[in-house]
Design an enzyme around this catalytic site. Structure first.
Site, PDB file in Angstrom:
ATOM      1  N   GLU A   1       0.840  -1.194   0.000  1.00 21.98           N
ATOM      2  CA  GLU A   1       0.000   0.000   0.000  1.00 21.98           C
ATOM      3  C   GLU A   1       0.880   1.251   0.000  1.00 21.98           C
ATOM      4  O   GLU A   1       1.837   1.332   0.774  1.00 21.98           O
ATOM      5  CB  GLU A   1      -0.914  -0.023   1.231  1.00 21.98           C
ATOM      6  CG  GLU A   1      -1.574   1.289   1.594  1.00 21.98           C
ATOM      7  CD  GLU A   1      -2.454   1.848   0.484  1.00 21.98           C
ATOM      8  OE1 GLU A   1      -2.454   3.081   0.315  1.00 21.98           O
ATOM      9  OE2 GLU A   1      -3.126   1.064  -0.210  1.00 21.98           O
TER      10      GLU A   1
ATOM     11  N   ARG B   1     -16.899   2.279   5.882  1.00 15.78           N
ATOM     12  CA  ARG B   1     -15.801   1.677   5.124  1.00 15.78           C
ATOM     13  C   ARG B   1     -14.615   1.353   6.029  1.00 15.78           C
ATOM     14  O   ARG B   1     -13.940   0.346   5.836  1.00 15.78           O
ATOM     15  CB  ARG B   1     -15.367   2.604   3.990  1.00 15.78           C
ATOM     16  CG  ARG B   1     -16.439   2.862   2.953  1.00 15.78           C
ATOM     17  CD  ARG B   1     -15.931   3.728   1.815  1.00 15.78           C
ATOM     18  NE  ARG B   1     -15.052   2.972   0.950  1.00 15.78           N
ATOM     19  CZ  ARG B   1     -15.462   2.309  -0.132  1.00 15.78           C
ATOM     20  NH1 ARG B   1     -16.739   2.302  -0.476  1.00 15.78           N
ATOM     21  NH2 ARG B   1     -14.599   1.661  -0.870  1.00 15.78           N
TER      22      ARG B   1
ATOM     23  N   TYR C   1     -28.305   6.246   5.400  1.00 16.77           N
ATOM     24  CA  TYR C   1     -28.537   4.987   6.113  1.00 16.77           C
ATOM     25  C   TYR C   1     -27.632   4.926   7.338  1.00 16.77           C
ATOM     26  O   TYR C   1     -26.618   5.620   7.435  1.00 16.77           O
ATOM     27  CB  TYR C   1     -28.297   3.776   5.206  1.00 16.77           C
ATOM     28  CG  TYR C   1     -26.981   3.749   4.453  1.00 16.77           C
ATOM     29  CD1 TYR C   1     -25.803   3.294   5.045  1.00 16.77           C
ATOM     30  CD2 TYR C   1     -26.927   4.164   3.124  1.00 16.77           C
ATOM     31  CE1 TYR C   1     -24.609   3.255   4.345  1.00 16.77           C
ATOM     32  CE2 TYR C   1     -25.734   4.132   2.412  1.00 16.77           C
ATOM     33  CZ  TYR C   1     -24.580   3.672   3.018  1.00 16.77           C
ATOM     34  OH  TYR C   1     -23.401   3.641   2.315  1.00 16.77           O
TER      35      TYR C   1
ATOM     36  N   ASP D   1     -11.745  -1.230  -8.929  1.00 16.11           N
ATOM     37  CA  ASP D   1     -11.799  -0.001  -9.720  1.00 16.11           C
ATOM     38  C   ASP D   1     -10.678   0.094 -10.739  1.00 16.11           C
ATOM     39  O   ASP D   1     -10.822   0.788 -11.752  1.00 16.11           O
ATOM     40  CB  ASP D   1     -11.743   1.222  -8.808  1.00 16.11           C
ATOM     41  CG  ASP D   1     -13.080   1.517  -8.148  1.00 16.11           C
ATOM     42  OD1 ASP D   1     -14.081   0.854  -8.503  1.00 16.11           O
ATOM     43  OD2 ASP D   1     -13.138   2.414  -7.282  1.00 16.11           O
TER      44      ASP D   1
END
Length: 413
Positions: free
Chosen positions: A35, A109, A215, A293
């Site tokens: 990462e 997330r 939500y 993605d």
């Protein structure tokens, strides 16, 4: 790179990269994740984990973690922008789990990322590694990073997002296309909104040139909202910026008071430019492939972006587990996944038009179809999304071989 164990270098430590790493590790691969950021993190925003994704995460041992922070919504509740009239209410929660066998969660997330990271041995995740290039030597791939180290692996997986360095290295530079939409995202402590008596549903408010979604997340401690607004161009240097609560309120002037109260209760917002790409003709070359993605960036109007990345990881792991000849395994992975993700991209883009119709004849026709329970808007219309098991890649079976051939023929037309 042992003889009996495939080594995989995953570029990108987001939800897609970590899920792929965990799936590949469970499939017997020697996996390391790289990462570029100095730590794993997600900007505050919600994510939908539908049954096609939760079945895969449960198999990876995350059922308790998902249940601890995920929220099971009672329904999708689609409403009109000004008067709040119900256009469609489709059951979720028990109905969805009873039909497809696994729950639908709404999550922060960061909670999902933390659950995935905790399931991986820390030695498998390497932060502060920015990819600068790679070379496929035929029998292995060499990856190079900005801080000097070089890594050799049997497979290189680009899970590095819409601005993927791996995709650029495979297919050359290109530009993601601005879709004409920006999204204000915010998270509000639920206590501030108690007076609204919000149902535990995913509410989607449809209006001219924009829509609004909210939500519960994080065990109902927070309410997540996404406010999507059409605009002609994006002029900021970053595709993700600190937004203005005042700007978001101005964009929803005249909307139902519930929408405006949720926006106004936020301390801050982030504003995203929404980009996508047309489906790629292929994802793989030699020993290098793409995921999430990086392969199929899509608008969030099917709530399937993260779920499709999770599916990619499961399918790739199964293809590599069953076929040790890497180029063939990556071709099968691409052939199995590309038709489904392309369809998801197409429908997500089409929902922009359907959600944002100006008030008038077309909007009234859409609303009438929704309130009448039209098949196009019904619970059953999403069966092909939710019932799918991305890990069921029966490479040796006749049915799967036919599926692979059909997918390949479809791509060549």
């Amino acid at each position: 790179m042992g003889e009996n164990q495939l080594s995989v270098a995953v570029i990108g430590g987001g939800i897609g990269g970590l899920t792929a790493g965990l799936s590949l590790l469970r499939a017997g691969c020697d996996v390391h994740i790289y990462e570029r950021a100095s730590r794993l993190s997600e900007v505050g925003a919600g994510v939908q984990v539908s049954p096609n994704a939760s079945r895969l995460l449960h198999r990876l041992g995350l059922s308790d973690a998902l249940a601890a922070t995920g929220v099971k919504p009672l329904a999708w509740h689609q409403r009109r922008w000004d008067d709040g009239r119900t256009l469609l209410r489709a059951p979720l929660a028990e109905a969805l789990e009873a039909t497809y066998g696994f729950p639908h969660y709404q999550m922060h997330r960061a909670d999902l990322l933390a659950a995935l990271a905790s399931a991986l041995p820390p030695s498998r995740v390497h932060t502060g590694h920015r990819l600068t290039g790679f070379t496929d030597h035929g029998s292995y791939v060499e990856a190079r990073f900005a801080d000097g180290p070089r890594v050799e692996a049997d497979v290189l997986l680009g899970a590095d997002g819409i601005h993927s360095a791996v995709r650029q290295g495979l297919f050359g530079p290109d530009q993601a296309r601005f879709t004409g939409c920006v999204a204000y995202r915010g998270v509000v402590p639920a206590e501030r909104l108690r007076h609204l008596n919000l149902e535990v549903t995913a509410q989607i408010w449809l209006g001219p040139g924009r829509h609004f979604v909210h939500y519960f997340i994080s065990g109902r401690r927070f309410v997540n909202f996404v406010a999507v607004v059409e605009q002609d161009r994006w002029t900021r240097e970053s595709w993700t910026d600190q937004g203005s609560v005042g700007d978001a309120l101005a964009a929803y002037d005249g909307w139902h008071p519930q929408v405006r109260e949720i926006i106004g209760a936020a301390d801050e917002t982030y504003v995203w430019a929404l980009f996508d790409r047309p489906p790629l003709p292929r994802w793989s070359a030699g020993r290098v492939t793409l995921l999430g993605d990086a392969a199929h960036a899509m608008l969030p109007f099917m709530a399937q972006g993260a779920a499709q990345a999770i599916e990619d990881g499961a399918a790739l792991a199964e293809c590599l587990r069953r076929d040790r000849f890497v180029p063939d395994a990556l071709r099968r992975y691409e052939q199995v996944r590309l038709p489904r993700t392309s369809r998801m991209q197409e429908i997500s883009a089409g929902n922009k038009t359907r959600f944002h119709l100006p008030d008038g004849p077309a909007q009234r026709d859409r609303d009438q179809q929704m309130t009448a329970g039209s098949q196009a808007w019904s619970f059953n219309a999403l069966g092909w999304v939710y019932e799918h098991d991305a890990a069921a890649v029966e490479i040796g079976g006749e049915d799967q071989q036919m599926s692979i051939r059909s997918a390949a023929e479809g791509r060549m037309t």
